[in-house]
Design an enzyme around this catalytic site. Structure first.
Site, short mmCIF file in Angstrom:
data_model
loop_
_atom_site.label_atom_id
_atom_site.label_comp_id
_atom_site.label_asym_id
_atom_site.label_seq_id
_atom_site.Cartn_x
_atom_site.Cartn_y
_atom_site.Cartn_z
N SER A 128 33.37 66.66 -12.48
CA SER A 128 31.52 67.06 -12.65
C SER A 128 32.13 67.30 -11.04
O SER A 128 32.96 67.57 -10.56
CB SER A 128 31.32 66.01 -12.57
OG SER A 128 30.07 66.90 -13.02
N ASP B 154 29.66 71.24 -23.17
CA ASP B 154 29.12 71.33 -22.28
C ASP B 154 28.50 72.68 -21.60
O ASP B 154 29.17 73.05 -21.27
CB ASP B 154 30.79 71.22 -20.24
CG ASP B 154 30.10 70.28 -19.51
OD1 ASP B 154 28.90 70.52 -19.91
OD2 ASP B 154 31.23 70.07 -18.86
N HIS C 213 28.90 67.68 -21.73
CA HIS C 213 29.38 67.22 -20.13
C HIS C 213 29.91 65.89 -20.07
O HIS C 213 30.79 65.21 -19.35
CB HIS C 213 29.09 67.72 -19.41
CG HIS C 213 28.69 67.47 -17.89
ND1 HIS C 213 29.57 68.70 -16.97
CD2 HIS C 213 28.21 66.66 -16.42
CE1 HIS C 213 30.06 68.31 -15.97
NE2 HIS C 213 29.76 67.37 -15.83
#
Length: 500
Positions: A222, A441, A478
């Protein structure tokens, strides 16, 4: 008089004028009669709805007001014991700010070898602490507990792993909730705007302190995936290999829009008070809403279809405007759980740093020139008092928004990665790199990881490993980087170990 001290005192006086008028307000609870009468005197045909979710929100506000009025403790932004590095050398930030000194919280796992060549720097996501794994002094499970340890993705039989809380955070590193040494008050929104590059420079100050000249690998997911790439670009000679999971090389409009929305709902909470809420009721309502928005982007629709479907929490009850469907109760819980665990100003500053992230050559050239000019100015002003007005002059544009279509040449839409990004990633041409994405994601879509891999290859890197997990493998969106030990952890372990 030092430049930073002068600026801090000037802004502190302004901050006091703002905060002095910010006395906690009593809760104005709306009391509705059981029967609503119109002006005609007739009774309403239906009773008003109940709002238990708002009742709960009001009760928490009242509890916090009581806590602060009785000199109760501030919310504790900590995940437990950690090490702290303090830099007494000022750090110049990309957008012109300066921190005279700063702290970086960190934790370590594994054993550092004799020549200090087995170090992995693990970068965190937006709101994570340095506590990626349990330690003897903090036995609480970490946010990457099952990915770190003997035989794990980050194998502590082989590697010495370091994880830090980022600059701007609230879990031990210097951020908006920290005390400004110039006046002894929290920085609040006097804290300067920071960038992902600033975070990485602060981390490398820690590496300098630990005597670590070169990393075996820079690893992150991330926002950490952004940092892992930035570390290689900023310090190519000090990074061996790179792992970027569910990250990107430049922030894109969708993710910027989602983070902007979170900041707006947070700043709309009256308790935010333009950032000067320390010692008062924090903006817990805005934080709860911001977290709910964020949670929507962390998972995928298909996973929620399997997990929640259209089930209601209690089908025996009539529909309500408060949490009713299972998915609504899940979001409500996620916001409720988090709203007092992380500092609101840190969310604003760190999320803005993510929005500003761009490893393209043009942005990097502009930043380099800006930093050079600021360094020259600071040297000239060393020892002098600053008398100029440092008030922010930002204002909203006079004209309303107008659509400005971008021109795209025919045949150029899928012609490959932008040349600007290819040039910006050129410092990584000799670095073995693992780029990992997840099809489900929606916050960092898989095409963004493909863009990174393609740009690296176009820049001359012949050691790029690109892995994309399809929806048949992972539906966790995600958050896959936190959950998929087999596929994500396995890919990381093979990349780090098999290519030694």
């Amino acid at each position: 008089m030092h430049r930073v001290s002068a600026i801090s005192r000037t802004l502190s006086r302004q901050a006091r004028r703002v905060s002095s008028t910010s006395i906690p307000r009593p809760i104005q609870r709306a009391v509705l009669p059981p029967k609503v009468r119109h002006n005609s005197g007739n009774v309403s045909s239906n009773p008003p709805l109940a709002f238990p979710c708002l009742d709960a929100l009001e009760r928490r506000t009242e509890q916090l007001q009581t806590q602060f009025s009785s000199d109760g403790p501030e919310p504790s932004y900590t995940t437990g014991a950690h090490e702290t590095f303090t830099s007494k050398e000022p750090i110049l930030l990309d957008n012109g700010g300066v921190l005279q000194e700063f702290d970086i919280a960190y934790e370590t796992w594994g054993t550092l070898n004799a020549d200090r060549s087995n170090v992995i720097l693990l970068h965190t996501g937006l709101s994570a602490s340095s506590h990626a794994h349990s330690t003897p002094t903090n036995t609480r499970a970490g946010w990457w507990e099952k990915f770190i340890g003997p035989g794990c993705a980050l194998d502590t039989d082989k590697f010495f792993v370091i994880c830090t809380n980022v600059l701007g955070g609230c879990y031990g590193s210097t951020g908006p909730s920290s005390i400004d040494p110039a006046d002894g008050e929290p920085y609040a929104t006097r804290f300067p705007i920071i960038t992902v590059d600033d975070m990485v420079r602060a981390q490398f100050r820690l590496l300098d302190e630990l005597g670590i000249k070169k990393l075996y690998a820079s690893v992150g997911s991330s926002m950490g995936g952004m940092q892992s790439l930035a570390a290689g670009v900023l310090f190519p000679e000090r990074v061996g290999r790179i792992v970027s999971i569910s990250g990107c090389a430049r922030s894109h409009p969708y993710s910027i829009a989602m983070r902007y929305t979170q900041r707006q709902v947070l700043m709309a909470d009256p308790n935010w008070n333009r950032g000067f809420y320390y010692g008062q009721v924090p903006p817990h309502a805005g934080m709860k809403l911001a977290r709910q928005i964020a949670t929507v982007t962390y998972r995928s629709g298909p996973e929620w279809e399997q997990r929640f479907g259209r089930e209601r929490a209690d089908p025996s009850q009539p529909p309500a405007l408060c949490p009713d469907f299972l998915i609504e109760t899940y979001l409500d819980h996620a916001g409720e759980k988090w709203c007092l665990e992380y500092d609101a100003n840190s969310l604003l500053y760190v999320s803005k740093a993510m929005d500003l992230f761009d490893l393209g050559a043009q942005t990097r050239e502009k930043t380099t020139l800006k930093r050079a000019a600021m360094e020259e100015k600071l040297q000239k002003l060393e020892g002098q008092e600053i008398t100029e007005d440092v008030t922010c002059t930002l204002s909203l544009p006079e004209k309303k928004y107008e659509e400005k279509p971008r021109k795209v040449e025919a045949g150029k839409v899928h012609a490959g990665p932008p040349q600007d990004l290819v040039e910006g990633l050129a410092p990584l041409r000799n670095h073995p790199t693992l780029v990992l994405g997840v099809t489900s994601d929606i916050l960092f879509p898989a095409w963004q990881q493909r863009e990174v891999a393609d740009a690296l290859r176009a820049a001359g890197n012949r050691s790029v490993t690109h892995v994309e997990l399809g929806e048949d493998i992972s539906l966790f969106g995600h958050d896959s980087f936190l959950l998929d030990i087999k596929n994500i952890g396995g890919s990381v372990r093979r990349f780090l170990v098999d290519e030694e």
